[in-house]
Scaffold this motif. Sequence first.
Motif, PDB file in Angstrom:
ATOM      1  N   GLN A   1     -14.002   7.374  -5.297  1.00 25.24           N
ATOM      2  CA  GLN A   1     -13.587   6.638  -6.488  1.00 25.24           C
ATOM      3  C   GLN A   1     -14.399   5.361  -6.702  1.00 25.24           C
ATOM      4  O   GLN A   1     -14.249   4.720  -7.728  1.00 25.24           O
ATOM      5  CB  GLN A   1     -12.104   6.259  -6.364  1.00 25.24           C
ATOM      6  CG  GLN A   1     -11.160   7.452  -6.350  1.00 25.24           C
ATOM      7  CD  GLN A   1      -9.726   7.016  -6.111  1.00 25.24           C
ATOM      8  OE1 GLN A   1      -9.290   6.877  -4.968  1.00 25.24           O
ATOM      9  NE2 GLN A   1      -8.987   6.804  -7.168  1.00 25.24           N
TER      10      GLN A   1
ATOM     11  N   PRO B   1      -9.805   5.214 -11.236  1.00 22.34           N
ATOM     12  CA  PRO B   1      -8.567   5.658 -10.552  1.00 22.34           C
ATOM     13  C   PRO B   1      -8.552   7.138 -10.211  1.00 22.34           C
ATOM     14  O   PRO B   1      -8.070   7.544  -9.165  1.00 22.34           O
ATOM     15  CB  PRO B   1      -7.469   5.311 -11.551  1.00 22.34           C
ATOM     16  CG  PRO B   1      -8.164   5.270 -12.877  1.00 22.34           C
ATOM     17  CD  PRO B   1      -9.545   4.768 -12.609  1.00 22.34           C
ATOM     18  N   SER B   2      -9.058   7.987 -11.079  1.00 25.37           N
ATOM     19  CA  SER B   2      -8.952   9.422 -10.842  1.00 25.37           C
ATOM     20  C   SER B   2      -9.977   9.852  -9.802  1.00 25.37           C
ATOM     21  O   SER B   2     -10.993   9.189  -9.589  1.00 25.37           O
ATOM     22  CB  SER B   2      -9.177  10.182 -12.152  1.00 25.37           C
ATOM     23  OG  SER B   2      -9.042  11.563 -11.928  1.00 25.37           O
ATOM     24  N   SER B   3      -9.712  10.976  -9.159  1.00 26.04           N
ATOM     25  CA  SER B   3     -10.594  11.423  -8.088  1.00 26.04           C
ATOM     26  C   SER B   3     -10.688  12.937  -8.087  1.00 26.04           C
ATOM     27  O   SER B   3      -9.694  13.645  -8.304  1.00 26.04           O
ATOM     28  CB  SER B   3     -10.093  10.939  -6.723  1.00 26.04           C
ATOM     29  OG  SER B   3     -10.867  11.492  -5.678  1.00 26.04           O
TER      30      SER B   3
ATOM     31  N   GLY C   1     -14.226  11.190 -10.814  1.00 21.02           N
ATOM     32  CA  GLY C   1     -13.014  11.822 -11.323  1.00 21.02           C
ATOM     33  C   GLY C   1     -12.789  11.616 -12.797  1.00 21.02           C
ATOM     34  O   GLY C   1     -12.315  12.530 -13.497  1.00 21.02           O
ATOM     35  N   ASP C   2     -13.080  10.455 -13.347  1.00 23.07           N
ATOM     36  CA  ASP C   2     -12.789  10.171 -14.756  1.00 23.07           C
ATOM     37  C   ASP C   2     -13.873  10.669 -15.699  1.00 23.07           C
ATOM     38  O   ASP C   2     -13.670  10.692 -16.916  1.00 23.07           O
ATOM     39  CB  ASP C   2     -12.616   8.662 -14.955  1.00 23.07           C
ATOM     40  CG  ASP C   2     -11.318   8.173 -14.328  1.00 23.07           C
ATOM     41  OD1 ASP C   2     -10.511   9.026 -13.944  1.00 23.07           O
ATOM     42  OD2 ASP C   2     -11.141   6.948 -14.209  1.00 23.07           O
TER      43      ASP C   2
ATOM     44  N   GLU D   1     -16.586  10.891 -20.787  1.00 21.29           N
ATOM     45  CA  GLU D   1     -15.356  11.503 -20.287  1.00 21.29           C
ATOM     46  C   GLU D   1     -15.451  13.016 -20.370  1.00 21.29           C
ATOM     47  O   GLU D   1     -16.024  13.571 -21.311  1.00 21.29           O
ATOM     48  CB  GLU D   1     -14.156  11.011 -21.097  1.00 21.29           C
ATOM     49  CG  GLU D   1     -13.924   9.514 -20.963  1.00 21.29           C
ATOM     50  CD  GLU D   1     -12.702   9.069 -21.753  1.00 21.29           C
ATOM     51  OE1 GLU D   1     -12.125   9.925 -22.466  1.00 21.29           O
ATOM     52  OE2 GLU D   1     -12.346   7.877 -21.664  1.00 21.29           O
TER      53      GLU D   1
ATOM     54  N   GLY E   1     -12.548  18.780 -15.217  1.00 20.52           N
ATOM     55  CA  GLY E   1     -12.127  17.590 -14.496  1.00 20.52           C
ATOM     56  C   GLY E   1     -11.183  17.941 -13.369  1.00 20.52           C
ATOM     57  O   GLY E   1     -11.009  19.120 -13.007  1.00 20.52           O
ATOM     58  N   PRO E   2     -10.527  16.938 -12.792  1.00 21.73           N
ATOM     59  CA  PRO E   2      -9.605  17.192 -11.675  1.00 21.73           C
ATOM     60  C   PRO E   2      -8.449  18.094 -12.101  1.00 21.73           C
ATOM     61  O   PRO E   2      -7.876  17.933 -13.189  1.00 21.73           O
ATOM     62  CB  PRO E   2      -9.118  15.789 -11.315  1.00 21.73           C
ATOM     63  CG  PRO E   2     -10.154  14.863 -11.852  1.00 21.73           C
ATOM     64  CD  PRO E   2     -10.690  15.514 -13.092  1.00 21.73           C
TER      65      PRO E   2
END
Length: 973
Positions: free
Chosen positions: A226, A262-264, A289-290, A313, A319-320
Amino acid sequence: MASILDEYEDSLSRSAVLQPGCPSVGIPHSGYVNAQLEKEVPIFTKQRIDFTPSERITSLVVSCNQLCMSLGKDTLLRIDLGKANEPNHVELGRKDDAKVHKMFLDHTGSHLLIALSSTEVLYVNRNGQKVRPLARWKGQLVESVGWNKALGTESGTGPILVGTAQGQIFEAELSASEGGLFGPAPDLYFRPLYVLNEEGGPAPVCSLEAERGPDGRGFVIATTRQRLFQFIGRAAEGAEAQGFAGLFAAYADHPPPFREFPSSLGYSELAFYTPKLRSAPRAFAWMMGDGVLYGALDCGRPDSLLSEERVWEYPEGVGPGASPPLAIVLTQFHFLLLLADRVEAVCTLTGQVVLRDHFLEKFGPLKHMVKDSSTGHLWAYTERAVFRYHVQREARDVWRTYLDMNRFDLAKEYCRERPDCLDTVLAREADFCFRQRRYLESARCYALTQSYFEEIALKFLEARQEEALAEFLQRKLAGLKPAERTQATLLTTWLTELYLSRLGALQGDPEALNLYRETRERFRSFLSSPRHKEWLFASRASIHELLASHGDTEHMVYFAVIMQDYERVVAYHCQHEAYEEALAVLARHRDPQLFYKFSPILIRHIPRQLVDAWIELGSRLDARQLIPALVNYSQGGETQQVSQAIRYMEFCVNVLGETEQAIHNYLLSLYARGQPASLLAYLEQAGASPHRVHYDLKYALRLCAEHGHHRACVHVYKVLELYEEAVDLALQVDVDLAKQCADLPEDDEELRKKLWLKIARHVVQEEEDVQTAMACLASCPLLKIEDVLPFFPDFVTIDHFKEAICSSLKAYNHHIQELQREMEEATASAQRIRRDLQELRGRYGTVEPQDKCATCDFPLLNRPFYLFLCGHMFHADCLLQAVRPGLPAYKQARLEELQRKLGAAPAPTKGSARTKEAEGGAAMAGPSREQLKADLDELVAAECVYCGELMIRSIDRPFIDPQRYEEEHLSWL
């Protein structure tokens, strides 16, 4: 196994075309015809490699044209793409169940690291077949490697960085040297440097990139799942200067700067774009992640390397938790995401997806994607297939994207070699600047386009932007070709009118004084510009008319000087009675024709300065063409006027050595009128030879007679060899002068006697001075007392001549005695000559049998010979050959004639009667044989060829005949 990378399966190959921004069809524009003649090649072209692996592919890396892939768990396949038909299989020799976790290949393609799932790491060098374990690395699951591009070579990696799954960053160095059983290990050292933390604990080091900036600074970018960390600094001095310890030591007390999302995905991947191998990277892309964080890399920034950052994006379904991206590669203007079933290309300029390339299900899911920085090729693979992407002309349509973004500089950079596209960019930039009221910039851009000239000019006229219009016209003028003379004339005239109108409007405004001066400087720069000189020269007549119509005399002179139209400048100064300024222009540019034209005017006002200028130019001026100006000036007759004319004429005669008769005649006339004292000195300096004087003698005689300069006339008479006239005129001036003239005809005694008689008659009859007459008699030995007596009057007594008569008698007596002595000497000389002749008749020479010819060195008595009194002896034919080259041409002809006649003459016969008859017949027919031989001897044997004048005359003759020199020269080689 089938040959690798030789052929592609056409049935399975697919092409993907990237078209960012606008379509690739050209925009029509004035001045260009934009037809697309052939189909453009796609930017990204996918090709499947004709290769079926024996086992499933678990990992693949490519660098520097070297491809390495792991097959199954125990086979390593290495391929040099330059020799694709020679694959190399290497067995890893693993007996356990460890699998290949990741492989890492350095930028040289020489050092391969194989990270196993059992936390072991193997090392394979390109030049070796041996798989060597790295003992110091055991226990670490390697996730990333940061190669040292500055120090890495084929023989060693230099200090490198190693990132592990436990968040640790190690520094290590590998060597390719292989020893024996107890040789050195390939891992020279392996030491920890730093631990990356994420959310309170260590996090796997997903990517590591180490680079060195142009200023010597080092920087490292490391990513976790991240976070993206930046380490920036300089290496420490000393032994650790080449390593990374000093760089990481700076962050021992505080964490490095980082970016966090934040996202992973559970992993992340970092990609760099480097234009050339071993150069600094220009851009980055971080897959996390994002989305994808991408931007530029600026090594010169002190705080952060990342600039122009943007986040792309993931679209829906990517994505995740959905279809996570597996890998990312970065090209110059795109990044490519690898998904399980496709590849998506995104333009980094616009953020648009420009390519979705799906793969067939039969190949299986995609595993990874890598880029070979040395070739630019992209490689993707599944467990059963390998694909390669070619990137071709990626930047061809980028200019349109930059154009839509109003980034005109970049747009021009990427279409510089395409004139039609460049013209479109320039026209768009010009319109943009015009709308922004940046008129000067707009004019500069419009001048570079092929837009209609009238349309652009009207735009600036309607906006009342004369300054911008002038800039536009000036740049258009600079771009004209030599053949476009009409356009050049119109533009130069228009520009001149614009500047003059502007200057006229500002001249009377005291508040616009600075603007007036600035405009005047720009106008002068335009007039004096070397780029416009040719056009201005061609339009100089119309420009002068414009300047005159505006009454701008200052710039009239300035422009005339620039165009080297000095005649106009001098005429202007003369019209305004600025004669010294006119002379300064003449003296500065030293043009003789201008001097000839304006000297009649200038000499009336500044004669001394003008003559000084003439003298300074010296021989560059033709004095004959200045005589009319001097004549008009000196007709006034004033002393100053005549003295200036004399000063220049004396300079021409005495310094320049002029020999022109007109110049000398004019100087004579000036002397006769203004300086009579210098007249005689000039004539005497010129000499008394009629062929060496440079003035006209008859003109000089008439001139001196008109002005009554008798002594000068006498000198001219002497030069003309008119001695009687000279004596007659000299008797009117001075008797001594007449005596000098009477002695001049040295070769004509009769004339000398006649001239002295004139002097004696003058002295006796005119001056009645007997003593002076007797002195004349003593001065000339040709005169006798009996020659002078008739001139004396009857009343003169004998006492006046007593001494003269006695002297004359003594002279006669002395002369008789001299004659008697000469007669006695002649008689004695004749007797001596007779005696010598008698002695010569009895002289003889002796020739011995061993004597040889002085020329050929053969015995002398074998052939007819000559014997000279000096002792030299020659054969007759040898002497003839030696004498012939030294004889004049006419004597050589005479010699040949005598030889011919002598050969034709009959030989002498025996018997006196027959001899006499033969001689009588020969006498009737021509010279006898004896006479011919005598004549031949006179030519050939007149003197010894070695001791006579012939040898002296041949002293300058070369030893080798010039006609035979080349032949003789070659014989010596």
